[in-house]
Each structure stands twice: as structure tokens, then as C-alpha cells.
Design a protein around this motif. Structure first.
Motif, mmCIF file in Angstrom:
data_model
loop_
_atom_site.group_PDB
_atom_site.id
_atom_site.type_symbol
_atom_site.label_atom_id
_atom_site.label_comp_id
_atom_site.label_asym_id
_atom_site.label_seq_id
_atom_site.Cartn_x
_atom_site.Cartn_y
_atom_site.Cartn_z
ATOM 1 N N THR A 28 95.311 0.473 123.366
ATOM 2 C CA THR A 28 95.511 -0.120 122.045
ATOM 3 C C THR A 28 96.299 0.774 121.105
ATOM 4 O O THR A 28 96.405 0.470 119.923
ATOM 5 C CB THR A 28 94.152 -0.437 121.398
ATOM 6 N N PHE A 29 96.907 1.848 121.611
ATOM 7 C CA PHE A 29 97.618 2.792 120.749
ATOM 8 C C PHE A 29 98.621 2.086 119.862
ATOM 9 O O PHE A 29 98.706 2.336 118.662
ATOM 10 C CB PHE A 29 98.325 3.850 121.593
ATOM 11 N N ARG A 30 99.395 1.181 120.453
ATOM 12 C CA ARG A 30 100.497 0.592 119.698
ATOM 13 C C ARG A 30 100.031 -0.369 118.609
ATOM 14 O O ARG A 30 100.836 -0.895 117.855
ATOM 15 C CB ARG A 30 101.463 -0.107 120.645
ATOM 16 N N THR A 31 98.725 -0.620 118.498
ATOM 17 C CA THR A 31 98.215 -1.475 117.419
ATOM 18 C C THR A 31 97.665 -0.656 116.250
ATOM 19 O O THR A 31 97.246 -1.218 115.253
ATOM 20 C CB THR A 31 97.090 -2.396 117.930
ATOM 21 N N TYR A 32 97.679 0.672 116.367
ATOM 22 C CA TYR A 32 97.089 1.542 115.370
ATOM 23 C C TYR A 32 98.129 2.106 114.402
ATOM 24 O O TYR A 32 99.238 2.447 114.801
ATOM 25 C CB TYR A 32 96.397 2.731 116.038
ATOM 26 N N THR A 33 97.728 2.220 113.141
ATOM 27 C CA THR A 33 98.465 3.066 112.220
ATOM 28 C C THR A 33 98.212 4.514 112.633
ATOM 29 O O THR A 33 97.080 4.887 112.957
ATOM 30 C CB THR A 33 97.986 2.839 110.774
ATOM 31 N N MET A 34 99.253 5.325 112.631
ATOM 32 C CA MET A 34 99.127 6.734 112.993
ATOM 33 C C MET A 34 99.426 7.615 111.785
ATOM 34 O O MET A 34 100.318 7.300 110.989
ATOM 35 C CB MET A 34 100.083 7.074 114.129
ATOM 36 N N GLY A 35 98.681 8.684 111.671
ATOM 37 C CA GLY A 35 98.881 9.564 110.535
ATOM 38 C C GLY A 35 98.827 11.029 110.930
ATOM 39 O O GLY A 35 98.279 11.377 111.982
ATOM 40 N N TRP A 36 99.435 11.858 110.101
ATOM 41 C CA TRP A 36 99.307 13.308 110.219
ATOM 42 C C TRP A 36 98.611 13.832 108.967
ATOM 43 O O TRP A 36 98.949 13.441 107.850
ATOM 44 C CB TRP A 36 100.681 13.971 110.340
ATOM 45 N N PHE A 37 97.641 14.707 109.201
ATOM 46 C CA PHE A 37 96.933 15.395 108.134
ATOM 47 C C PHE A 37 97.024 16.889 108.412
ATOM 48 O O PHE A 37 97.363 17.304 109.517
ATOM 49 C CB PHE A 37 95.461 14.962 108.110
ATOM 50 N N ARG A 38 96.691 17.671 107.416
ATOM 51 C CA ARG A 38 96.672 19.120 107.626
ATOM 52 C C ARG A 38 95.515 19.738 106.849
ATOM 53 O O ARG A 38 95.058 19.183 105.844
ATOM 54 C CB ARG A 38 97.996 19.748 107.215
ATOM 55 N N GLN A 39 95.070 20.880 107.345
ATOM 56 C CA GLN A 39 93.964 21.574 106.704
ATOM 57 C C GLN A 39 94.226 23.071 106.714
ATOM 58 O O GLN A 39 94.341 23.668 107.786
ATOM 59 C CB GLN A 39 92.642 21.263 107.402
ATOM 60 N N SER A 54 104.288 -0.686 114.045
ATOM 61 C CA SER A 54 105.628 -1.014 114.530
ATOM 62 C C SER A 54 106.637 0.093 114.261
ATOM 63 O O SER A 54 107.742 0.087 114.801
ATOM 64 C CB SER A 54 106.120 -2.293 113.865
ATOM 65 N N GLY A 55 106.276 1.009 113.380
ATOM 66 C CA GLY A 55 107.222 2.033 112.957
ATOM 67 C C GLY A 55 108.083 1.616 111.788
ATOM 68 O O GLY A 55 108.886 2.417 111.293
ATOM 69 N N ALA A 56 107.917 0.404 111.324
ATOM 70 C CA ALA A 56 108.786 -0.111 110.272
ATOM 71 C C ALA A 56 108.448 0.459 108.894
ATOM 72 O O ALA A 56 109.302 0.501 108.006
ATOM 73 C CB ALA A 56 108.701 -1.637 110.225
ATOM 74 N N SER A 57 107.194 0.865 108.726
ATOM 75 C CA SER A 57 106.766 1.378 107.411
ATOM 76 C C SER A 57 106.234 2.792 107.556
ATOM 77 O O SER A 57 105.515 3.097 108.504
ATOM 78 C CB SER A 57 105.674 0.479 106.830
ATOM 79 N N THR A 101 94.096 -0.209 111.792
ATOM 80 C CA THR A 101 94.416 -1.060 110.657
ATOM 81 C C THR A 101 95.919 -1.201 110.548
ATOM 82 O O THR A 101 96.661 -0.352 111.028
ATOM 83 C CB THR A 101 93.864 -0.472 109.346
ATOM 84 N N GLY A 102 96.348 -2.274 109.910
ATOM 85 C CA GLY A 102 97.773 -2.466 109.703
ATOM 86 C C GLY A 102 98.287 -1.780 108.459
ATOM 87 O O GLY A 102 99.499 -1.656 108.274
ATOM 88 N N ALA A 103 97.367 -1.294 107.619
ATOM 89 C CA ALA A 103 97.789 -0.656 106.368
ATOM 90 C C ALA A 103 98.057 0.834 106.593
ATOM 91 O O ALA A 103 97.538 1.432 107.532
ATOM 92 C CB ALA A 103 96.713 -0.835 105.303
ATOM 93 N N SER A 110 89.371 6.850 107.077
ATOM 94 C CA SER A 110 89.932 5.605 107.613
ATOM 95 C C SER A 110 90.404 5.747 109.047
ATOM 96 O O SER A 110 90.692 4.753 109.706
ATOM 97 C CB SER A 110 91.103 5.130 106.749
ATOM 98 N N TYR A 111 90.510 6.978 109.510
ATOM 99 C CA TYR A 111 91.007 7.250 110.854
ATOM 100 C C TYR A 111 89.834 7.457 111.808
ATOM 101 O O TYR A 111 88.980 8.309 111.576
ATOM 102 C CB TYR A 111 91.926 8.474 110.834
ATOM 103 N N ASN A 112 89.833 6.679 112.887
ATOM 104 C CA ASN A 112 88.718 6.721 113.835
ATOM 105 C C ASN A 112 88.865 7.833 114.860
ATOM 106 O O ASN A 112 87.857 8.321 115.386
ATOM 107 C CB ASN A 112 88.630 5.389 114.588
#
Length: 124
Positions: A28-39, A54-57, A101-103, A110-112
Motif C-alpha cells: 500500500t506504499f503508493r497510497t500513502y502520503t510520505m513525509g520527512w521529519f528531523r530531530q 501521486s507526487g503531484a502535491s 491519508t490523502g492530505a 499523523s504518520y503511522n
């Protein structure tokens, strides 16, 4: 279920560049919003950037806008963070996260799923 593995961190001088990769496994990777965080040491985990399924946003924290670029390749289950014009204040452990999520989410709860992190150190 999504498993994430980051790579590409290291030591670089101020003004230099690094390219971080996040390899994902799971159907299901391609259905997830992906993010980078740092600490950074002694600080809370902070949002860096996110990209839609989709990579569009994309969305960037003000501190990295114009210097960092996020992209994804769903055929290869990979997310890339290109970091240019690095500054000492970019020094941190960088984490890749997946949100079902799509957002474009900017809050870490929000990240699982999370990777183990990769260290980025920028010397002055």
C-alpha cells in the motif's frame, strides 16, 4: 503494513548537498502520503516536507523552502529528499514517515510508520 529504511545521511560542509532516500516495502506504499521529519539533540521532532501519494502535491517547512526537494517514485517504492545549500542548523537525525491519508500532514502523530532515521551533520 509499511516498512521504511532511510539512507544517504552523512557529514557535509555548510553549503554542500546530500541526497536522502527512503525505501519502502508493503503493497500500500503508493497510497500513502510520505513525509520527512528531523530531530536535533534536545529538540522535538519537526516537520520538513511531505508529498502526496501521486507526487503531484508537496509542502515544505519555511526553513527548508527553496533548498530541499522531495520526490517519489512509486514504481520503485522510494522517496527522495534532495538537500542543497545545507546549513549547520540542518544538523539532525532525519526520519521518513508514511501517513495513510490523502492530505499533506505536518504533524508527526499523523504518520503511522517510521524508518530508523539517518544522521545528517553539517559543519560550519
Amino acid at each position: 503494513q509499511v516498512q521504511l529504511v532511510e539512507s544517504g545521511g552523512g557529514l557535509v560542509q555548510a553549503g554542500g548537498a546530500l541526497r536522502l532516500s527512503c525505501a519502502a516495502s508493503g503493497r500500500t506504499f503508493r497510497t500513502y502520503t510520505m513525509g520527512w521529519f528531523r530531530q536535533a539533540p534536545g529538540k522535538e521532532r519537526e516537520f520538513v516536507t511531505a508529498i502526496s501519494w501521486s507526487g503531484a502535491s508537496t509542502y515544505y517547512a519555511d526553513s527548508v523552502k527553496g533548498r530541499f526537494t522531495i520526490s517519489r517514485d512509486n514504481a520503485k517504492d522510494t522517496v527522495v529528499l534532495q538537500m542543497n545549500s545545507l546549513k549547520p542548523e540542518d544538523t539532525a537525525v532525519y526520519y521518513c514517515g508514511a501517513a495513510p491519508t490523502g492530505a499533506l500532514m505536518t504533524k508527526s502523530p499523523s504518520y503511522n510508520y517510521w524508518g530508523q532515521g539517518t544522521q545528517v551533520t553539517v559543519s560550519s
